[in-house]
Design an enzyme around this catalytic site. Structure first.
Site, mmCIF file in Angstrom:
data_model
loop_
_atom_site.group_PDB
_atom_site.id
_atom_site.type_symbol
_atom_site.label_atom_id
_atom_site.label_comp_id
_atom_site.label_asym_id
_atom_site.label_seq_id
_atom_site.Cartn_x
_atom_site.Cartn_y
_atom_site.Cartn_z
ATOM 1 N N ARG A 46 35.198 2.097 -49.656
ATOM 2 C CA ARG A 46 34.155 2.552 -50.566
ATOM 3 C C ARG A 46 33.350 3.701 -49.959
ATOM 4 N NH1 ARG A 46 35.275 -0.325 -54.663
ATOM 5 N NH2 ARG A 46 35.760 -2.545 -54.503
ATOM 6 N N ASP B 59 28.997 -3.422 -54.859
ATOM 7 C CA ASP B 59 30.035 -2.531 -54.340
ATOM 8 C C ASP B 59 29.812 -1.077 -54.725
ATOM 9 O OD1 ASP B 59 31.439 -4.511 -53.006
ATOM 10 O OD2 ASP B 59 32.695 -4.986 -54.734
ATOM 11 N N SER C 208 26.527 -14.690 -54.448
ATOM 12 C CA SER C 208 27.835 -14.214 -54.006
ATOM 13 C C SER C 208 28.933 -14.887 -54.806
ATOM 14 C CB SER C 208 28.032 -14.514 -52.510
ATOM 15 O OG SER C 208 29.380 -14.339 -52.135
#
Length: 442
Positions: free
Chosen positions: A397, A324, A164
């Site tokens: 998204r 993402d 991350s």
């Protein structure tokens, strides 16, 4: 927002500036001596939350639209805010700023919207606490609101369970103020914008260089180190187009028959370009043009043409480079022939929504054959898609993914909570419509 299949998408587009880089430019500029000039700054709600937080700590920031001037206060120049710092919907703001605030000489409360108050913060609280930070989850659930009492920090070597960039960056930013070297080791390489930009601003950051990025990201060179800093210095930052925003137009160009789109000046940092590798593995007609380096961040123009896509497997070390973009990849897989397996993507469950469950819910509503798994999903592509009512769960998204998918579906698609795209791409629908060739329909 109501959408339907209108026909091919053609033309050129320049997507907004990279969200990750925009956040960091404001943060590092605020901690630097002198003025930082940011070109191509993303005027999305998340990045504006970062500006707001630092303004409340006494930093003078001139937002002139495409250019933002940050008149830095220096590494030790932040002031105690008079109010709670509100990070809005931004996980990047919340997690990265926690590393900075842990080392200040004041106490502060950090919060955000309903979504942020459900997202896991233990992943930063644990390593920062090991550095000596005093961070408390006010509700005792390891989520925001967080009470951060500034204190002296010491360097550590932290081995993270997740790859991350937000966790890594929070620790490295705290390491600027620590009494020794701070190191972060990840299971796989996450996006490295913090390391690149901290070097630009004068910090002493080292990482093991990775030479081969041809197909899947190497698992070598996963440790980043930072030494305590005495000062950072303001810089001129050129923010490239965000590949996460470009992903929707890449997918649209590939999925919609007759389409050809040129997406200009997109960041292709090798820790972010996993989408391009997956597209090629699915048979995409995709070409990089005008490849160049820009202030440490490589960029290119991306030419995409409609392609007969086929299934693939997405998992392992490549996941952090496209986390993402996975919702859009799942939708592409539904329109492709054959089976696609997405695995090792449990991180999707703790984004703005549980993106695994939400994608399965909405793709199924459109007629796709998709099965949820513990860490991803299996999509059996090729079934005809039809319009449906899509619940975005206020996740930007998800909304953008299904606006594109609607161009491959028969009938009307209605996206609930469609305005959430303002978080990262305020002009998304307008620019999507601008590329659609409506065959004579005004």
């Amino acid at each position: 927002m109501e959408l339907k299949k209108w026909g091919p998408l053609r033309g050129e587009i320049t997507v907004p500036g990279d969200k990750s880089i925009s956040h960091r430019a404001v943060m590092f500029g605020s901690l630097a001596k002198g003025t930082t000039e940011i070109h191509g700054f993303l005027q999305g709600a998340d990045c504006l939350s970062t500006i707001s937080c630092f303004e409340k700590m006494g930093v003078s920031i001139e937002n002139k639209g495409d250019v933002v001037l940050v008149h830095g206060n220096g590494l030790h120049g932040l002031k105690k805010p008079e109010t709670i710092l509100d990070c809005g919907n931004s996980g990047t703001t919340t997690r990265l700023i926690s590393g900075i605030l842990s080392a200040q000489d004041f106490d502060v409360t950090l919060t955000g919207d309903a979504s942020i108050q459900k997202r896991p913060m233990k992943r930063i609280m644990e390593p920062l606490s090991r550095m000596g930070a005093d961070i408390t989850s006010i509700r005792g659930n390891d989520c925001a609101p967080l009470l951060i009492r500034g204190t002296k920090l010491h360097g550590i070597h932290y081995t993270s369970k997740v790859a991350s960039a937000q966790v890594k960056s929070a620790i490295l930013l705290a390491g600027l103020y620590a009494d020794g070297i701070t190191q972060v080791t990840e299971p796989f390489v996450s996006r490295n914008h913090s390391e690149r930009m901290l070097k630009l601003f004068g910090a002493s950051v080292s990482t093991e260089e990775i030479e081969a990025w041809d197909s899947v990201v190497s698992t070598e060179g996963t440790t980043a180190s930072i030494s305590p800093a005495t000062q950072l210095y303001g810089q001129k930052v050129m923010v490239p187009g965000d590949i996460s925003s470009a992903a929707y137009f890449i997918a649209a160009g590939l999925m919609v028959p007759g389409s050809e789109i040129l997406i200009k000046n997109v960041g292709i940092n090798p820790t972010r370009d996993g989408l391009l590798h997956v597209c090629r593995a699915m048979g995409a007609d995709l070409t990089l043009l005008n490849v160049r380096g820009q202030e440490g961040e490589p960029t290119a123009d991306i030419l995409v043409r409609h392609s007969a896509l086929h299934g693939t497997t997405v998992g392992g070390a490549i996941i952090p480079t496209l986390i993402d973009e996975l919702p859009m990849i799942a939708a592409m897989a539904a329109a492709a022939e054959g089976e696609t397996r997405i695995c090792d993507a449990g991180e999707l469950k703790v984004k703005e929504s549980n993106r695994i469950a939400v994608m399965v819910e909405n793709l199924t509503a459109m007629g796709a054959d998709v099965t949820e798994t513990e860490d991803g999903m299996i999509i059996r592509g090729g079934k005809p898609l039809h319009g449906a009512v899509i619940n975005s769960h206020l996740d930007h998204r998800i909304a953008m993914t299904f606006a594109v998918t609607a161009q491959c579906a028969e009938g009307l698609t209605t996206i609930q909570g469609a305005d959430c795209v303002n978080i990262s791409y305020p002009r998304f629908y307008e620019e999507l419509m601008g590329l659609i060739q409506k065959r004579g329909v005004c």
